[in-house]
Design an enzyme around this catalytic site. Structure first.
Site: not given
Length: 599
Positions: A116, A230, A232, A242, A245, A285, A353, A388
């Site tokens: 990730f 944040q 995304h 979304l 990821e 991100r 996001h 994050r």
């Protein structure tokens, strides 16, 4: 008779349900209320797709997870909280396994993990690409076995009951009947999620309006690090849905209008034959969203009716892998974009996001206001710092939901008398909601004000900000606050009066939006998701600190600063690519779940 409980949880998602279970386990004698604006299984946790991070591999360590989190957060994370988080995350995920969460498995039958973004080892547990859905089901079903947990489904909390500096319950509208009711308690835990809906283009559900943040803010608790929003990098144009990821973790490429994997131009590594950690599409991100903006400036994006996009290419993964690992991605693309990622490119663009900021809490979820706790995205503990990492949010719900539940249980177990004065507050709130709001005959439309607020946030506090844009945002939001006093409500009914709910939500959003823009204006540096074009460098001398935003009597915000807790990892350069230095080795005391653990 006024309903009364020992602990009231506001929000029935992952953090709220885990906190409820934690309370019931800590003290089965306590009476627990879960007050949720929607039926718990409609909470936004259900939409999380990619996975949950927790050290499990023999080649991984708690130290490495901690370092990835701290460096990915651009050193704004409180390191004591991060150490607790990485230590307890594997145990929480294993506990979910025992409760029935169907984690995906490898060929050998052991729990599978995937890479990730920003993680240098494979440590993200997943359940295909419906991880949040299965986690929420598991938590909800587990909560049902505790008779001490009472639910108030489709009740909307509008105010905290506070007297003598202590939170003593909430006031809420029963949406079905329209009745305004006080619910008293020794302790309240806010688990209401984020506030992405203050922006126009977001992955967040319509329920995520910053309710809990505004409730705490209005009651006197500070909001922390609200400037860090944040984006995304892969949202579907128009809808903002979304594309997880996990699609890039399984090997997807981001390409510009020329078919070029442009991320190799932005210090995120070079193309590899398969998805390798630390490389390109699996960068953090904030960096990927910023790279998109640079491609836009260079004229290398694709213009569409819903904004400029780049393409996410999954075609090389093949039908079998897509259906096995990311079937929901295919379903979303076919339903909402009328394309099949097995053979078509997916148009994507950055979308709001997640909020790194939230209600200021300590490591156990306690706010500075006695009796008030918070967990999940509504809270800022802070393990996410300025950015994050993907797959850290789901275990955060578990770890700090459980911690807040235990802390609130211990607090409530002391027993407190409810002040008669707080019941009188119900009369004030009833008058405001029943008389004042339902008789609003002003000139302003709720929808128009909300649209103006969202456009202001996009223009002033987007991926790149400047002093000028932020000052304009502050002034515009103040005018919107003034215009809000002249709103009109046409629906005079009580039953499921969504217009009244929208009016209250808009007031909450305006407060939260103002806190975001004010703290962003005062942070004169670029760090993580906060990028100032007029202050392009990180400034640890002045701003290695958390912002604390307090609401003043005139509804404006006052900003103070709190030092970041540094335990063992001094601030360093964020490096992605082939050489991400870890410095001297560190060791966290604790037990990671080994890959051979029987489950």
């Amino acid at each position: 008779m006024t309903p009364s409980h020992d602990v009231v949880l506001v929000g029935g998602g992952g953090a709220g349900l885990r906190a409820a279970i934690g309370i019931a386990e800590t003290n089965p004698k306590l009476n627990i209320a879960v007050v949720s604006k929607v039926y718990p299984m409609r909470s936004h946790t259900v939409s999380a797709e990619g996975g949950a991070a927790g050290v499990i591999g023999a080649d991984d360590s708690l130290d490495e997870h901690a370092y990835d989190t701290i460096s990915g957060g651009d050193w704004l994370c409180d390191q004591d909280a991060v150490e607790a988080f990485v230590n307890e995350a594997p145990e929480e995920l294993l506990r979910l396994e025992h409760w029935g969460c169907p984690w995906s498995r490898g060929a050998d039958g052991r729990i599978a993990v995937r890479p990730f973004g920003g993680m240098k080892k494979m440590r993200t547990w997943f359940a295909a690409d419906k991880t949040g859905f299965h986690m929420l089901h598991t938590l909800f079903q587990t909560s049902l076995k505790y008779p001490s947990v009472v639910r108030y489904d489709e009740w909307f909390v509008t105010r905290l009951l506070v007297d003598d500096g202590r939170v003593q319950g909430v006031i809420a509208i029963d949406l079905k009947s329209g009745k305004v009711e006080a619910i008293t308690a020794c302790a309240v835990i806010l688990c209401t999620g984020g506030c992405g809906r203050v922006f126009s283009f977001t992955t967040n559900a319509a329920i995520k309006n910053g309710d809990g943040m505004a409730l705490a803010y209005r009651a006197g608790a500070p909001l922390k690090d609200m400037e860090f929003v944040q984006y995304h990098p892969t949202g579907l144009p128009f809808t903002g849905i979304l594309i997880t990821e996990a699609a890039r973790a399984e090997g997807g490429y981001l390409i510009n209008k020329d078919g070029y994997r442009y991320l190799q131009d932005y210090d995120l590594g070079k193309p590899q034959p398969h998805p390798v950690l630390r490389t390109m599409e699996l960068g953090p991100r904030d960096r990927l969203s910023q790279a998109f903006m640079k491609e836009l400036e260079k004229g290398r994006t694709i213009e569409t009716p819903h904004g400029h996009v780049v393409h996410l290419d999954l075609r090389h993964l093949g039908n079998k892998k897509i259906n096995a690992k990311i079937p929901f991605v295919r379903e979303l693309c076919m339903k909402y974009q009328n394309l099949d990622p097995v053979k078509d490119l997916i148009p994507v663009r950055p979308v709001v996001h997640y909020m790194m900021g939230g209600i200021h809490t300590d490591i156990n979820g306690a706010t500075p206001l006695p009796g008030l706790y918070a967990a999940g995205e509504a809270a800022c503990v802070s393990i996410n710092g300025a950015n994050r990492l993907g797959s850290n949010s789901l275990p955060e719900l578990l770890v700090f939901g459980a911690r807040a539940g235990r802390a609130a249980a211990e607090y409530a177990s002391r027993g407190f008398d409810i002040s008669p004065c707080v019941i009188a507050q119900k009369t004030d709130e009833h008058r405001r909601l029943e008389h004042d709001l339902l008789n609003k005959n002003g000139r302003e439309s709720i929808a128009d004000l909300r649209d103006a607020m969202q456009k202001t946030m996009e223009q002033s506090a987007g991926i790149y900000r400047s002093g000028a844009s932020l000052r304009d945002g502050v002034q515009t939001l103040r005018r919107l606050q003034e215009r809000y006093a002249d709103i009109s409500i046409e629906d005079r009914s009580r039953t499921f009066n969504t217009e009244r709910v929208a009016a209250v939500e808009l007031a909450f959003m305006l407060d939260v939006a103002e806190a975001i823009v004010n703290t962003a204006l005062r942070r004169e540096e670029s760090r993580g998701a906060h990028q100032r074009t007029d202050f392009p460098k990180r400034d640890d001398q002045r701003f290695l600190a958390h912002s604390l935003s307090y609401r003043k009597a005139d509804s404006s915000s006052q900003v103070e600063y709190l030092p970041v807790t540094i335990t063992r990892w001094p601030p360093g350069e964020r490096v992605y690519g082939e050489a991400a230095p870890h410095g001297e080795p560190h060791h966290i005391t604790g037990r990671a779940v080994s890959p051979g653990t029987a489950v």
